[in-house]
Design an enzyme around this catalytic site. Structure first.
Site, mmCIF file in Angstrom:
data_model
loop_
_atom_site.group_PDB
_atom_site.id
_atom_site.type_symbol
_atom_site.label_atom_id
_atom_site.label_comp_id
_atom_site.label_asym_id
_atom_site.label_seq_id
_atom_site.Cartn_x
_atom_site.Cartn_y
_atom_site.Cartn_z
ATOM 1 N N GLU A 81 -5.324 2.975 -8.930
ATOM 2 C CA GLU A 81 -4.233 2.325 -8.211
ATOM 3 C C GLU A 81 -3.874 1.041 -8.956
ATOM 4 O OE1 GLU A 81 -2.968 0.931 -3.695
ATOM 5 O OE2 GLU A 81 -5.088 0.946 -4.257
ATOM 6 N N CYS A 109 0.812 -1.214 0.000
ATOM 7 C CA CYS A 109 0.000 0.000 0.000
ATOM 8 C C CYS A 109 0.842 1.260 0.000
ATOM 9 C CB CYS A 109 -0.962 0.004 1.181
ATOM 10 S SG CYS A 109 -0.171 0.056 2.797
#
Length: 315
Positions: free
Chosen positions: A198, A99
């Site tokens: 993302e 992340c």
């Protein structure tokens, strides 16, 4: 699973740590089971939104770390080799599947002339079996993840960007069906899918900016706010960035600005729901139910038999 096995070997009693595999069914159970009082989640936006809303509706304490688009500003006054080496490691380590992976480089002014050096360094990384000590970029987690990453790479050229280094089609001996994508570097604008989504793979998207103010505007216009870094030798530039950037975790000449465990995690904007830290002192508070006891002991009985409705206070 390996961590769970090690915990068991270390003597952790059965039932203290439980690993459950699955998708919708276990998530629904965790969100609805009344014996579960708190939920901490790290993952994508869709699942995180569901867990936060459903768990909160059922009276649970919920924290959710959602999507991210971590940026790094490269200034022309940075230490060139140190900056480029750091950026390559942050972008392609763990095949970009973390992340806090660096997914966007904002190259300011003359630092754009260093992009070729960045590409050359990325080309030198070894793609292979993740258990091989010499491997620097391992496989993606599933065939579906590989397919999604490759499609997003293709959107770059489809939407007018450039593929400066293409990691699609990479072959690893002994693994003909492996989920491998090599280091990939794209040059894009902020309206392209490869920037707005993302990617969660070994893909670094480069966005160009003329000035520091322009670069900070790129970061602050993004809906995510997990982390942002900068490479510079100017204290004044670093201070301006630190003060103005809208990201919870800020790095100065540090490409992955994860704070040390004794400090609280501080992601913000669209990257977090629930407002609670994942670790540090505030992270411990999330898992703690506070209890306050107020007591009074008197050595003698009340002098009067008349009751009073006033708030009881004692000196």
């Amino acid at each position: 699973m390996i961590l769970a096995e090690l915990m068991e070997q270390a003597g952790l009693p059965k039932g203290v740590l439980n690993v459950v595999h699955g998708t919708i069914a276990p998530v629904k159970f965790i969100c609805e089971e009344p014996r579960i009082k708190a939920i901490s989640f790290v993952g994508g936006d869709r699942a995180g939104q569901y867990i936060y809303e459903t768990g909160s509706k059922n009276g649970k304490r919920v924290q959710a770390n959602l999507g991210a688009k971590n940026h790094c500003i490269l200034m022309p006054d940075a230490n060139r080799n140190f900056a480029l080496n750091s950026i390559v490691g942050a972008a392609f380590g763990a095949a970009g599947q973390r992340c806090m992976a660096l997914s966007t480089l904002v190259a300011v002014g003359d630092s754009q002339e260093w992009i070729d050096g960045l590409v050359e360094r990325a080309k030198g990384l070894k793609v292979g079996n993740g258990f091989d000590p010499e491997t620097e970029v391992g496989p993606l987690i599933t065939p579906a993840a590989k397919e999604r990453v490759e499609k997003l790479i293709q959107t770059c050229t489809d939407q007018g960007g450039k593929i400066l280094l293409d990691g699609r089609g990479v072959k690893v001996d002994g693994y003909p069906q492996g989920n491998f994508v090599g280091p990939t570097i794209l040059e894009a604008t902020t309206d392209m899918d490869c920037y707005t989504q993302e990617i969660f793979g070994p893909v670094l998207t480069i966005v160009k900016a003329a000035t520091l103010d322009d670069a900070i505007k790129v970061i602050n216009s993004n809906p995510y706010g997990n982390g942002a870094s900068m490479f510079t030798q100017s204290g004044a530039t670093a201070r301006k960035f630190e003060k103005e950037v809208e990201a919870g975790q800020v790095g100065i000449n540090v490409p992955i600005p994860v704070p040390l465990p004794m400090f609280s995690w501080s992601g913000n904007k669209g990257s977090v729901l629930g407002g609670a830290s994942l670790y540090g002192p505030r992270g411990i508070d999330f898992w703690t139910q506070l209890k306050t006891t107020t007591s009074y002991w008197s050595s003698q009985d009340a002098l009067s038999a008349k009751a009073t409705t006033a708030m009881p206070t004692h000196n």
